[in-house]
Design an enzyme around this catalytic site. Structure first.
Site, PDB file in Angstrom:
ATOM      1  N   ASP A  15      33.159  31.505  31.918  1.00 39.65           N
ATOM      2  CA  ASP A  15      32.895  32.153  33.199  1.00 39.65           C
ATOM      3  C   ASP A  15      32.878  31.094  34.313  1.00 39.65           C
ATOM      4  OD1 ASP A  15      31.397  35.101  33.989  1.00 39.65           O
ATOM      5  OD2 ASP A  15      31.266  33.459  35.440  1.00 39.65           O
ATOM      6  N   ASN A  63      29.061  45.081  31.288  1.00 40.15           N
ATOM      7  CA  ASN A  63      28.617  45.881  32.428  1.00 40.15           C
ATOM      8  C   ASN A  63      29.654  46.957  32.721  1.00 40.15           C
ATOM      9  OD1 ASN A  63      26.353  44.182  32.815  1.00 40.15           O
ATOM     10  ND2 ASN A  63      27.611  42.711  33.931  1.00 40.15           N
ATOM     11  N   HIS A  98      35.345  43.324  30.119  1.00 41.76           N
ATOM     12  CA  HIS A  98      35.061  41.982  29.600  1.00 41.76           C
ATOM     13  C   HIS A  98      33.696  41.981  28.949  1.00 41.76           C
ATOM     14  CE1 HIS A  98      34.006  42.338  33.872  1.00 41.76           C
ATOM     15  NE2 HIS A  98      32.944  41.607  33.589  1.00 41.76           N
TER      16      HIS A  98
HETATM   17  P1  5GP Z   1      30.870  41.427  35.910  1.00 39.18           P
HETATM   18  O1  5GP Z   1      29.988  41.198  37.107  1.00 39.18           O
HETATM   19  O2  5GP Z   1      32.083  42.267  36.279  1.00 39.18           O
HETATM   20  O3  5GP Z   1      30.158  41.930  34.695  1.00 39.18           O
HETATM   21  O4  5GP Z   1      31.402  39.989  35.480  1.00 39.18           O
HETATM   22  C1  5GP Z   1      32.477  39.362  36.100  1.00 39.18           C
HETATM   23  C2  5GP Z   1      32.365  37.892  35.788  1.00 39.18           C
HETATM   24  O5  5GP Z   1      33.623  37.280  36.076  1.00 39.18           O
HETATM   25  C3  5GP Z   1      31.317  37.150  36.612  1.00 39.18           C
HETATM   26  O6  5GP Z   1      30.361  36.566  35.719  1.00 39.18           O
HETATM   27  C4  5GP Z   1      32.124  36.130  37.391  1.00 39.18           C
HETATM   28  O7  5GP Z   1      31.451  34.878  37.502  1.00 39.18           O
HETATM   29  C5  5GP Z   1      33.378  36.000  36.563  1.00 39.18           C
HETATM   30  N1  5GP Z   1      34.570  35.657  37.322  1.00 39.18           N
HETATM   31  C6  5GP Z   1      35.015  36.236  38.484  1.00 39.18           C
HETATM   32  N2  5GP Z   1      36.172  35.688  38.867  1.00 39.18           N
HETATM   33  C7  5GP Z   1      36.483  34.758  37.929  1.00 39.18           C
HETATM   34  C8  5GP Z   1      37.588  33.850  37.788  1.00 39.18           C
HETATM   35  O8  5GP Z   1      38.530  33.807  38.587  1.00 39.18           O
HETATM   36  N3  5GP Z   1      37.570  33.031  36.689  1.00 39.18           N
HETATM   37  C9  5GP Z   1      36.561  33.068  35.770  1.00 39.18           C
HETATM   38  N4  5GP Z   1      36.637  32.215  34.736  1.00 39.18           N
HETATM   39  N5  5GP Z   1      35.510  33.909  35.888  1.00 39.18           N
HETATM   40  C10 5GP Z   1      35.461  34.726  36.956  1.00 39.18           C
END
Ligand code: 5GP
Ligand code: ZN
Length: 114
Positions: free
Chosen positions: A30, A87, A100
């Site tokens: 992440d 989530n 994810h």
């Molecule tokens: P959500 O909030 O949708 O459950 O999780 C999305 C996750 O994706 C977050 O923890 C955020 O830090 C991660 N994330 C968002 N954009 C990127 C990216 O471009 N690269 C990586 N490696 N992680 C990302």
């Protein structure tokens, strides 16, 4: 070109620190970790939310979970244990609409989550 960040990571258009890759799923670190170890495991195929998954995705979702367990082993947090989270939509706190699995390790996690 897709505007889905995770589809672009799968396509190699956006760099990511890879942990493992299989035919159907990819695990990477992440970008903004909330634990000492924080991996994301995604299917190569775009599915926006868990609510969009169907019975045809059964095998893929199983592969996603097993890849999460393998990522935890590779990151060295399997022995002490870790948290997996997916989530779903706004109230679930989803910000990237390509499913994810979060794999979080390296510290204890409380329950219930916030
Ligand atoms: P959500 O909030 O949708 O459950 O999780 C999305 C996750 O994706 C977050 O923890 C955020 O830090 C991660 N994330 C968002 N954009 C990127 C990216 O471009 N690269 C990586 N490696 N992680 C990302
Ligand atoms: Zn996508």
């Amino acid at each position: 070109m897709t505007d889905c960040i995770f589809c672009r990571i799968v396509a190699g258009e956006i760099p990511a620190k890879l942990i493992l890759e299989t035919e159907n799923v990819v695990a990477f670190h992440d970008l903004n970790p909330v634990a000492p170890q924080h991996a994301l495991v995604i299917p190569r195929r775009h599915i926006a939310t868990l609510d969009d998954a169907t019975d045809e995705d059964r095998e893929l979702l199983g592969q996603l979970m097993l890849a999460g367990a393998e990522a935890a082993r590779l990151l060295g947090c399997a022995e002490n244990g870790y948290r997996t989270v997916m989530n779903c939509k706004e109230s679930g706190g989803q910000s990237v609409y390509h499913i994810h699995l979060h794999v979080l390790g390296g510290r204890p996690f409380s329950w219930p989550p916030g």
